[in-house]
Motif scaffolding. Structure first.
Motif, PDB file in Angstrom:
ATOM      1  N   VAL A  16     -17.391  24.107  23.838  1.00 32.58           N
ATOM      2  CA  VAL A  16     -17.735  24.099  25.258  1.00 32.58           C
ATOM      3  C   VAL A  16     -19.085  23.418  25.434  1.00 32.58           C
ATOM      4  CG1 VAL A  16     -18.247  25.542  27.268  1.00 32.58           C
ATOM      5  CG2 VAL A  16     -16.429  26.214  25.686  1.00 32.58           C
ATOM      6  N   LYS A  17     -19.217  22.579  26.448  1.00 35.03           N
ATOM      7  CA  LYS A  17     -20.475  21.868  26.683  1.00 35.03           C
ATOM      8  C   LYS A  17     -21.490  22.751  27.397  1.00 35.03           C
ATOM      9  CE  LYS A  17     -22.401  17.627  28.671  1.00 35.03           C
ATOM     10  NZ  LYS A  17     -23.465  18.299  29.435  1.00 35.03           N
ATOM     11  N   ASP A  18     -21.071  23.432  28.469  1.00 36.84           N
ATOM     12  CA  ASP A  18     -21.951  24.306  29.241  1.00 36.84           C
ATOM     13  C   ASP A  18     -21.258  25.648  29.455  1.00 36.84           C
ATOM     14  OD1 ASP A  18     -24.064  22.399  29.669  1.00 36.84           O
ATOM     15  OD2 ASP A  18     -22.778  21.433  31.164  1.00 36.84           O
ATOM     16  N   SER A  19     -22.073  26.692  29.633  1.00 31.16           N
ATOM     17  CA  SER A  19     -21.487  28.016  29.866  1.00 31.16           C
ATOM     18  C   SER A  19     -20.765  28.073  31.202  1.00 31.16           C
ATOM     19  CB  SER A  19     -22.566  29.101  29.789  1.00 31.16           C
ATOM     20  OG  SER A  19     -23.592  28.870  30.739  1.00 31.16           O
ATOM     21  N   SER A  20     -21.211  27.280  32.176  1.00 28.88           N
ATOM     22  CA  SER A  20     -20.519  27.105  33.460  1.00 28.88           C
ATOM     23  C   SER A  20     -21.188  25.926  34.157  1.00 28.88           C
ATOM     24  CB  SER A  20     -20.584  28.377  34.326  1.00 28.88           C
ATOM     25  OG  SER A  20     -21.886  28.557  34.866  1.00 28.88           O
ATOM     26  N   ASN A  21     -20.909  25.759  35.433  1.00 28.10           N
ATOM     27  CA  ASN A  21     -21.548  24.673  36.184  1.00 28.10           C
ATOM     28  C   ASN A  21     -22.162  25.181  37.483  1.00 28.10           C
ATOM     29  OD1 ASN A  21     -19.219  25.237  37.555  1.00 28.10           O
ATOM     30  ND2 ASN A  21     -18.392  23.153  37.516  1.00 28.10           N
ATOM     31  N   VAL A  22     -22.624  26.431  37.477  1.00 30.23           N
ATOM     32  CA  VAL A  22     -23.138  27.027  38.711  1.00 30.23           C
ATOM     33  C   VAL A  22     -24.526  26.509  39.083  1.00 30.23           C
ATOM     34  CG1 VAL A  22     -21.768  29.136  38.437  1.00 30.23           C
ATOM     35  CG2 VAL A  22     -24.078  29.034  37.484  1.00 30.23           C
TER      36      VAL A  22
END
Length: 263
Positions: A221-227
């Motif tokens: 996974v690149k980022d944990s989320s995009n928030v």
């Protein structure tokens, strides 16, 4: 991307510092919101979805935020019991990534408890949290600036292809400068101890950053989320803080809160 990161930081930093300054339920609300999002992010990161384990991690983090100032022992007990419950439920149902999901409860709940407890210290809680936030931010800025301008050997190429030893040293120097200035502003008899401890927290923060990078690489996974535009998720923004907060809280507890009793 850099402009977007800077803009996001300028938007997020003032309310974060305002909540730290106000303390009480303002800070609890901020930390609870972050814990709720991190619970979702952790299960999304480790399993690709969201379900009871993520809800439990979020709920444990919110409970830790509510209890941490008045009863950190109870907060940690709740976090531990929820972690055991997630592990037990996962084992009974043969869920994949059970150990990771259970670890997520602790990974969120322990730093949350530490942060709320530190802010609730009757003497110096506000100053301690402002110092900690500034140390983490200085570490990030110093590491980025030194890494980009100096380059050189990579710190952990298998985990993070961009972090360098120069960046680590730059982060330590920047954090130590924050500690020295804080000691002077708060009338400490000597700047050296707090400057050295701040530099050590830069190392701890970088370890936290590398730890999260390792988990993301482990699950592809690149980022944990995009928030958070330009930063990814909450975990991506606070990975250094959640590593350093328990260390600072443990040091304060072991020293009888004396070295953090900033008047």
């Amino acid at each position: 991307m850099l402009r977007l990161r800077i803009l996001s930081a300028l938007v997020l930093a003032p309310p974060a510092l305002a909540a730290v300054w106000l303390g009480g339920w303002a800070f609890v609300a901020l930390v609870s919101l972050a814990a709720a999002v991190m619970g979702w992010e952790w299960q999304r990161l480790t399993t690709g979805g969201f379900g009871p384990a993520g809800v439990a991690a979020s709920a444990a983090g919110i409970a830790a935020a509510a209890l941490g100032a008045q009863s950190p022992e109870l907060a940690l007990a709740v976090v531990g019991l929820v972690g055991l419950g997630v592990a037990g439920e996962g084992l009974l149902r043969h869920r994949p990534a059970t150990a990771w999901l259970a670890w997520g409860v602790l990974y969120i709940g322990i730093p949350v408890t530490s942060l709320v407890w530190l802010r609730g210290l009757p003497e110096g809680g506000r100053a301690a949290l402002v110092w900690l936030f500034l140390v983490i931010w200085a570490t990030d800025i110093g590491a980025y600036a030194a890494g980009r301008s100096i380059g050189g050997p990579l710190l952990a190429p298998r985990v993070s292809p961009k972090k360098t030893w120069a960046g680590l040293i730059g982060g330590m120097v920047s954090a130590a400068m924050v500690g020295a200035v804080a000691a002077r502003l708060l009338d400490h008899p000597s700047m050296l101890p707090l400057a050295m401890f701040s530099g050590l927290m830069a190392v701890v923060a970088q370890i936290g950053d590398l730890g999260e990078s390792w988990v993301k690489r482990r699950f592809g996974v690149k980022d944990s989320s995009n928030v958070i535009p330009g930063h990814g998720g909450v975990f991506d923004r606070v990975d250094g803080l959640i590593a350093a907060a328990p260390v600072v809280a443990l040091a304060a507890w072991a020293a009888g809160e004396g070295w953090l009793a900033w008047r």
